[in-house]
Design a protein around this motif. Structure first.
Motif, PDB file in Angstrom:
ATOM      1  N   GLY A  66       1.032  -0.929  -0.153  1.00 54.31           N
ATOM      2  CA  GLY A  66      -0.397  -0.222   0.296  1.00 54.31           C
ATOM      3  C   GLY A  66       0.971   1.441   0.156  1.00 54.31           C
ATOM      4  O   GLY A  66       0.797   1.947  -0.546  1.00 54.31           O
ATOM      5  N   ILE A  67       1.904   0.925   0.686  1.00 52.52           N
ATOM      6  CA  ILE A  67       2.938   2.474   0.885  1.00 52.52           C
ATOM      7  C   ILE A  67       3.287   2.991  -0.369  1.00 52.52           C
ATOM      8  O   ILE A  67       3.364   3.901  -0.419  1.00 52.52           O
ATOM      9  CB  ILE A  67       3.529   2.426   1.896  1.00 52.52           C
ATOM     10  N   TRP A  68       3.884   1.497  -0.887  1.00 53.77           N
ATOM     11  CA  TRP A  68       4.517   1.762  -1.947  1.00 53.77           C
ATOM     12  C   TRP A  68       3.970   1.878  -3.404  1.00 53.77           C
ATOM     13  O   TRP A  68       4.727   1.589  -4.469  1.00 53.77           O
ATOM     14  CB  TRP A  68       6.059  -0.333  -2.342  1.00 53.77           C
ATOM     15  N   ALA A  69       3.038   1.450  -3.433  1.00 55.02           N
ATOM     16  CA  ALA A  69       2.124   0.832  -4.448  1.00 55.02           C
ATOM     17  C   ALA A  69       2.648   0.263  -4.849  1.00 55.02           C
ATOM     18  O   ALA A  69       2.704   0.017  -6.157  1.00 55.02           O
ATOM     19  CB  ALA A  69       2.040   2.679  -5.200  1.00 55.02           C
ATOM     20  N   MET A  70       2.470  -0.867  -4.438  1.00 54.06           N
ATOM     21  CA  MET A  70       3.367  -2.460  -5.799  1.00 54.06           C
ATOM     22  C   MET A  70       2.361  -3.538  -5.324  1.00 54.06           C
ATOM     23  O   MET A  70       1.390  -3.702  -4.076  1.00 54.06           O
ATOM     24  CB  MET A  70       4.918  -2.419  -5.063  1.00 54.06           C
TER      25      MET A  70
END
Length: 100
Positions: A66-70
């Motif tokens: 979620g943080i890294w949009a991966m």
């Protein structure tokens, strides 16, 4: 990588000490063996996230994804490979009989 390898449950070895410098680099010191393992920002984020999620790989992968949009599966694979490096360096060990 086999699916079972992604389900490994690991914990830091009892004598590992972590240090974070002002630039975000993490150094892990194995006191008994006097060896160090250094991490860049990505490794630092993974180490902190694993601690925050009690070393549960799925929860950690979801948080970092979620943080890294991966993609979460991709993050999970990155975590598993990175943890293999830490295992080889003697910084973490597999916890037998537990599943993530």
């Amino acid at each position: 990588m086999e699916h079972d390898e992604l389900l490994r449950n690991v914990r830091p070895v009892p004598d590992v000490v972590s240090r974070l410098d002002t630039e975000g680099r993490l150094t892990l010191l194995c006191a008994a063996r006097h060896e160090t393992f250094s991490c860049g920002p990505g490794g630092t984020a993974m180490w902190i996230a694993l601690q925050q999620h009690d070393w549960h790989l799925d929860a950690t992968a979801h948080a970092l994804g979620g943080i890294w949009a991966m993609d979460v599966l991709w993050v999970r694979m990155m975590l598993a490979r990175w943890l293999e490096e830490l295992m080889a360096a003697g910084v973490v060990e597999e916890v037998r009989g537990e599943r993530v």
